[in-house]
Design a protein around this motif. Sequence first.
Motif, short mmCIF file in Angstrom:
data_model
loop_
_atom_site.label_atom_id
_atom_site.label_comp_id
_atom_site.label_asym_id
_atom_site.label_seq_id
_atom_site.Cartn_x
_atom_site.Cartn_y
_atom_site.Cartn_z
N ALA B 162 -5.54 -19.73 -0.04
CA ALA B 162 -6.80 -19.00 -0.03
C ALA B 162 -6.63 -17.49 0.06
N GLY B 163 -5.48 -17.04 0.55
CA GLY B 163 -5.32 -15.64 0.92
C GLY B 163 -5.68 -14.64 -0.17
N ARG B 164 -5.10 -14.84 -1.34
CA ARG B 164 -5.35 -13.86 -2.40
C ARG B 164 -6.81 -13.92 -2.87
N SER B 165 -7.39 -15.12 -2.82
CA SER B 165 -8.81 -15.23 -3.15
C SER B 165 -9.65 -14.46 -2.15
N ILE B 166 -9.29 -14.61 -0.87
CA ILE B 166 -10.04 -13.90 0.17
C ILE B 166 -9.89 -12.39 -0.03
N ALA B 167 -8.67 -11.96 -0.35
CA ALA B 167 -8.42 -10.53 -0.56
C ALA B 167 -9.29 -10.00 -1.69
N ALA B 168 -9.41 -10.77 -2.77
CA ALA B 168 -10.23 -10.34 -3.90
C ALA B 168 -11.71 -10.31 -3.50
N TRP B 169 -12.09 -11.26 -2.68
CA TRP B 169 -13.47 -11.40 -2.25
C TRP B 169 -13.89 -10.20 -1.39
N ILE B 170 -12.96 -9.75 -0.51
CA ILE B 170 -13.27 -8.64 0.39
C ILE B 170 -13.70 -7.42 -0.40
N ASN B 171 -13.02 -7.17 -1.51
CA ASN B 171 -13.36 -5.99 -2.30
C ASN B 171 -14.19 -6.33 -3.52
N ASN B 172 -14.80 -7.51 -3.51
CA ASN B 172 -15.64 -7.90 -4.63
C ASN B 172 -14.89 -7.89 -5.96
N ASN B 173 -13.62 -8.16 -5.87
CA ASN B 173 -12.74 -8.21 -7.04
C ASN B 173 -12.60 -6.88 -7.76
N GLU B 174 -13.06 -5.78 -7.12
CA GLU B 174 -12.82 -4.48 -7.72
C GLU B 174 -11.45 -4.00 -7.29
N LEU B 175 -10.93 -3.04 -8.01
CA LEU B 175 -9.63 -2.50 -7.63
C LEU B 175 -9.83 -1.08 -7.11
N PRO B 176 -9.99 -0.94 -5.81
CA PRO B 176 -10.24 0.40 -5.27
C PRO B 176 -9.02 1.30 -5.43
N ILE B 177 -9.28 2.55 -5.69
CA ILE B 177 -8.19 3.52 -5.81
C ILE B 177 -8.46 4.66 -4.85
N ILE B 178 -7.49 4.96 -4.01
CA ILE B 178 -7.62 6.09 -3.10
C ILE B 178 -6.82 7.23 -3.70
N SER B 179 -7.51 8.31 -4.05
CA SER B 179 -6.79 9.36 -4.76
C SER B 179 -6.27 10.46 -3.84
N GLU B 180 -6.68 10.45 -2.58
CA GLU B 180 -6.23 11.52 -1.69
C GLU B 180 -4.74 11.40 -1.39
N PRO B 181 -4.02 12.50 -1.46
CA PRO B 181 -2.56 12.41 -1.28
C PRO B 181 -2.15 11.99 0.12
N GLU B 182 -3.00 12.29 1.13
CA GLU B 182 -2.58 11.95 2.51
C GLU B 182 -2.32 10.46 2.65
N PHE B 183 -3.11 9.66 1.93
CA PHE B 183 -2.96 8.21 2.05
C PHE B 183 -1.59 7.77 1.53
N GLY B 184 -1.11 8.51 0.55
CA GLY B 184 0.18 8.15 -0.04
C GLY B 184 1.38 8.53 0.81
N TYR B 185 1.15 9.33 1.87
CA TYR B 185 2.27 9.76 2.71
C TYR B 185 3.02 8.57 3.31
N PHE B 186 2.25 7.50 3.64
CA PHE B 186 2.85 6.42 4.41
C PHE B 186 3.75 5.52 3.57
N GLY B 187 3.53 5.58 2.27
CA GLY B 187 4.41 4.80 1.42
C GLY B 187 5.33 5.69 0.61
N GLY B 188 5.14 6.99 0.77
CA GLY B 188 5.96 7.92 -0.02
C GLY B 188 6.67 8.90 0.88
#
Lengths: 336, 364
Positions: B162-188
């Motif tokens: 169910a997990g991936r279905s639930i994940a899609a459901w949380i965001n209404n199956n949209e693909l949100p994009i965060i464009s602010e660079p600060e968010f990318g600091y934690f993975g970059g």
Amino acid sequence: MKNKKKLSDSNLLLLITIVIFFAMYIGAILFLKGGFLRPQAFLNILNSNAALIILACGMSLVMITGGIDISLGGQMALISMCCAVYLDEMGGNIFVSILIALAIGMAFGGVIGFLVAYLDIQPFIVSLAGMFFARGMTTIVRTAPFNVANEAFTKLKNTRIIVPGLGSVNRKGIYVDAYIEIGVIVALLVVVLMFILLKWTKLGRAFYAVGGNKQSALMLGINVKRTKFLAHLLCGLLAGIGGYVLFMIRGSGSVANGSGFEMDAIASSIIGGTLLTGGVGNIIGTLFGVLSLSTIQNIVSSAGFDEAWWIGITTAGMLCLFLVIQSIVMSRKKSS
Amino acid sequence: MSDTKKKTDAAGLLTRLVRNQIFIPLAALLLLVIVNLIAGPSFFKISLGTNNAGNMILSGYPITILDFGSELAILAIGMTLVTAASGGQDISVGAAMAIAGSVILRVLCGNAGSHPETMQAPIIVAFLIGCVVAMLFGAFNGILVAYFHIQPMVATLILYTAGRSIAAWINNNELPIISEPEFGYFGGFIPGIPIPTPIFIAAACMIVMALVLKFTTLGLYTQSVGINEKSARLNGLNPTFIKFLSFVILGLCVAVAGFIKVSRLSTINYSVIAKDIEMDAILAVALGGNALSGGKFSMVASILGAYVIQFLTQTLYRFKVSSDALPAYKAVVVIVLVVASAPTVREKLSSMWKSRKAHTKEVG
């Protein structure tokens, strides 16, 4: 007292499943008039789930001996891809392609069975590796999905068997025959054969004995290792048949074929009253498990929840419910 | 006389080393290093350069391995505890990571649609909410395993389905994009620091876990529950709670790993994100020489195992294996590993070894 005890494990779980299935189906007829009343609706459930029924039978066999095999979905993908490549690009004939399917299934079953039975490795780990191996191999064979253009195969694929007396009149007033596909015949045949195997043969009884209690099975003179190995081999054979049936339904080779099938098969077996701990299970229950699962998916999608994610969530919910019921039944059995 | 003593000492040291749990991942690591050295030592070159944003960064395969191995190492921490306590593995970690990532993005997007100009909530708030949700899902698994006595792998199958279905459901199956660079600091990279941030996050997790294991009885209790549940209960432990706790801790690890993953991408793809990572995490635990049936564990070996697996992945990429075909190769490694560590195989090998030794002695 004795009667009650007899009801408390296998039969009770089977009864719960059958009751739930009929309750759901009747509920669907009453509340969602959308076509559940037509016999074809029921036959369609069979048509689209023929492969799953075969697979779930194999899964039940393994689960009755106390194992589990989650590589079945991956095997199906590999089988359908190999058969598709063989039929489409090499223009091979159908009988050889069926043999290929069975050979792949049995090879997987044999290797997994050997590792589980003779080397005592946890079945989950082995079959997890099997699943990833099968999925990986499928993408190595071909990455892009493609349809099979093979005359004999298309003919076989589109063969429909008319079921007399169950047709219905459609909106335009024309009588439409009810039909099933070849896969359904194969699936029902498998169910009957497996039922006979489990109920009336020495091997079938050995499966239950090994799953119920390894030690006492050993003392009864059953070759535990060989029995486990055979269960996996048989499961592989059924995966081969199921893979071919799925291939007939889809008519294409694709990496996505059979994705999630292992989970559906496990869920169906569990819903059908097969205990994860082994020793308890019934093929008829498994058949009803598949039917219940797909009925509830149909209900959910015709009740307006037709986004793709609801299917995953419903399957999981159903699995969860039955796991909890099992757990309660087992703990009751233990305490009594 | 002294000569023979020296010899036995050396042999004793060798057997001690071989017997040590950490030997297996170390040997695997050594093997990979040798393979890569033979194929060309440029693999190990680390260089300092500037990236697109104009920051000084370190680059090179070893850095990549440490960087991309972070999520796996963090998951391996939780997975080791779950394995040790419950004698089974959690196969839902990938799906749960998708859920955690989805929740984090959902909170950051707030009501501003799926492509907000600015983040609608502080990152820390989103992260904490993600942690809570992931821990709740961990608790769900934990309840099924600990209180309903369902085999861990089957219980977590529910969330896996169910997990991936639930994940899609949380965001209404949209693909949100965060464009602010600060968010990318934690993975970059954080500007001014040439080392990828995930390495720091993974190190922080390891330090926290090391402190927990050092100053609390968690490790001891987990092992005793894993070795013998009944005797643990007779000694006054609560095995049910300890199993439950291990799943909640894994939930926390999943949230951290999911956070790094979405930060890396700044978006999410529900069906692909952290795909097959459960296999790698289980493999890390197995490679670390931990018994998959529970009991004693070595956290260091597991973490080392995680990096070895990332090393293996990177090596396979180097040999032009496509990412889709990767599972097939890894599956072979898993099978070799479990076969080699299977008790029956070990017994047979050791008896063969002994008989050979006896034979040579006779001849001598």
